[in-house]
Design an enzyme around this catalytic site. Structure first.
Site, short mmCIF file in Angstrom:
data_model
loop_
_atom_site.label_atom_id
_atom_site.label_comp_id
_atom_site.label_asym_id
_atom_site.label_seq_id
_atom_site.Cartn_x
_atom_site.Cartn_y
_atom_site.Cartn_z
N GLY A 181 0.82 -1.21 0.00
CA GLY A 181 0.00 0.00 0.00
C GLY A 181 0.86 1.25 0.00
O GLY A 181 1.84 1.34 -0.72
N ASP A 183 3.23 -7.76 -13.54
CA ASP A 183 4.29 -6.83 -13.97
C ASP A 183 4.07 -5.51 -13.24
O ASP A 183 3.11 -4.80 -13.51
CB ASP A 183 4.23 -6.65 -15.50
CG ASP A 183 5.25 -5.65 -16.02
OD1 ASP A 183 6.09 -5.17 -15.22
OD2 ASP A 183 5.21 -5.34 -17.23
N ASP A 231 3.82 5.20 -11.28
CA ASP A 231 3.31 6.25 -12.18
C ASP A 231 1.78 6.24 -12.20
O ASP A 231 1.13 7.30 -12.22
CB ASP A 231 3.83 6.04 -13.60
CG ASP A 231 5.35 6.01 -13.64
OD1 ASP A 231 5.97 6.68 -12.80
OD2 ASP A 231 5.91 5.30 -14.49
O1 RIB Z 1 8.16 3.90 -13.98
C1 RIB Z 1 8.27 3.08 -15.12
C2 RIB Z 1 9.01 3.81 -16.18
O2 RIB Z 1 10.34 4.02 -15.76
C3 RIB Z 1 9.14 3.08 -17.48
O3 RIB Z 1 8.08 3.38 -18.36
C4 RIB Z 1 10.49 3.52 -18.01
O4 RIB Z 1 10.44 4.22 -19.18
C5 RIB Z 1 11.12 4.33 -16.89
O5 RIB Z 1 11.00 5.66 -17.09
#
Ligand code: RIB
Length: 309
Positions: free
Chosen positions: A228, A249, A255
């Site tokens: 978390g 994965d 992000d």
């Molecule tokens: O956080 C994942 C990303 O880290 C990937 O897409 C790669 O390009 C790096 O920037």
């Protein structure tokens, strides 16, 4: 109806070359991998895509190379409905690329070659000032020059725009430049290398986050993968529990967290609720292969959320 946030990402765009293998080769050794995937990535671009898929109006400020990946990256933004007006090709530089290795448990190792991402300068932020001043939130990472990151943080403060920084990949940082941030969002290893404190347990993460807040950063979220995340403010620290998912994965999960969190917060949700939802959004992204292509759109996410809350 919730407010539709306007979000700008000043950040990186890469091409991800993902190899799935049983293990990482030893020095001098050649082994067979099982699968390969080529996709659009880069922490900045991924965060922009997550925000867009969650329903925000998104503006990307980035640099791509003068190779075949450059125009394809710009077209990908356009296709997804992300405004690429300030994504420019740089002559003589390659696009950012990221060879990625994923092991059977979903764990990844990423090598980034920054290429054109290194060409985005403070003056490019000024060039995009009109758009930047029209957004509710600016999102940053560390795959572009730090001088540009610091400049953008002070730009956001000066204009009263919410600013979220994902310090990835970790590197030595000027902590004083981060005091104007609204949110500082590292993962465990980034928090560890920036503070020098081990972050192996939730308790350790709490101490680390509390230290960052004592040091003057207003709000810290440490993402903890399958555990978390942790939210720390001057009022205290709180562990926000994960949701269980079948992970294959984990690339890009951080992000997914940041892009979705920016949207949930921008819609006016209470902070902890926004973190909980971002935990689920990030978790769901690990159930598919790749980064952007594993992110849920809002309808799919909302359907999943309604079964999990
Ligand atoms: O956080 C994942 C990303 O880290 C990937 O897409 C790669 O390009 C790096 O920037």
């Amino acid at each position: 109806m919730a407010k539709r946030p306007r979000i700008a990402v000043v950040g990186s765009a890469n091409i991800d070359l993902t190899t799935f293998a049983d293990r990482f080769p030893k020095p001098g050794e050649t082994i067979f991998g099982q699968k390969f995937d080529l996709g659009f990535g880069g922490k900045g671009a991924n965060q922009a895509v997550a925000a867009r898929l969650c329903g925000a109006d998104v503006f990307m400020i980035a640099r791509v190379g003068s190779d075949l990946f450059g125009p394809a990256t710009i077209e990908n933004f356009r296709k997804l409905g992300i405004d690429p007006t300030y994504v420019k090709q740089v002559e003589g530089l390659s696009s950012g690329v990221a060879p990625i290795f994923v092991e059977p448990n979903g764990q990844n190792r990423i090598l980034v070659v920054k290429g054109a991402n290194d060409a985005i300068k403070p003056v490019d932020v000024d060039d995009a000032a009109e758009v930047l001043m029209s957004v509710d939130c600016i999102v940053l990472q560390f795959e572009i020059p730090l001088e540009t990151v610091y400049y953008t943080i002070s730009f956001a403060r000066k204009h009263g725009i919410r600013c979220i920084l994902n310090p990835a990949p970790a590197q030595p940082v000027d902590m004083a430049a981060l005091k104007d941030l609204d949110y500082f969002v590292p993962n465990e290893s980034e928090a560890e290398s920036i503070t020098g404190m081990a972050v192996k347990t939730i308790e350790a993460a709490k101490k680390c986050a509390a230290k960052l807040v004592e040091g003057g950063i207003r709000r810290v979220i440490i993402t903890l993968g399958a555990n978390g995340s942790l939210l720390a403010t001057r009022e205290g620290t709180e562990h926000v529990a994960p949701f269980s998912v079948e992970s294959i994965d984990s690339t890009g999960a951080g992000d997914a967290f940041i892009g979705s969190f920016a949207v949930f917060l921008g819609e006016g949700m209470p902070e902890k609720e926004a973190v909980r939802r971002a935990n689920l959004y990030a978790g769901l992204s690990t159930t598919g292969v790749g980064t952007q292509k594993s992110f849920y759109d809002r309808a799919r996410f909302d359907a999943e959320w309604s079964t999990r809350r």
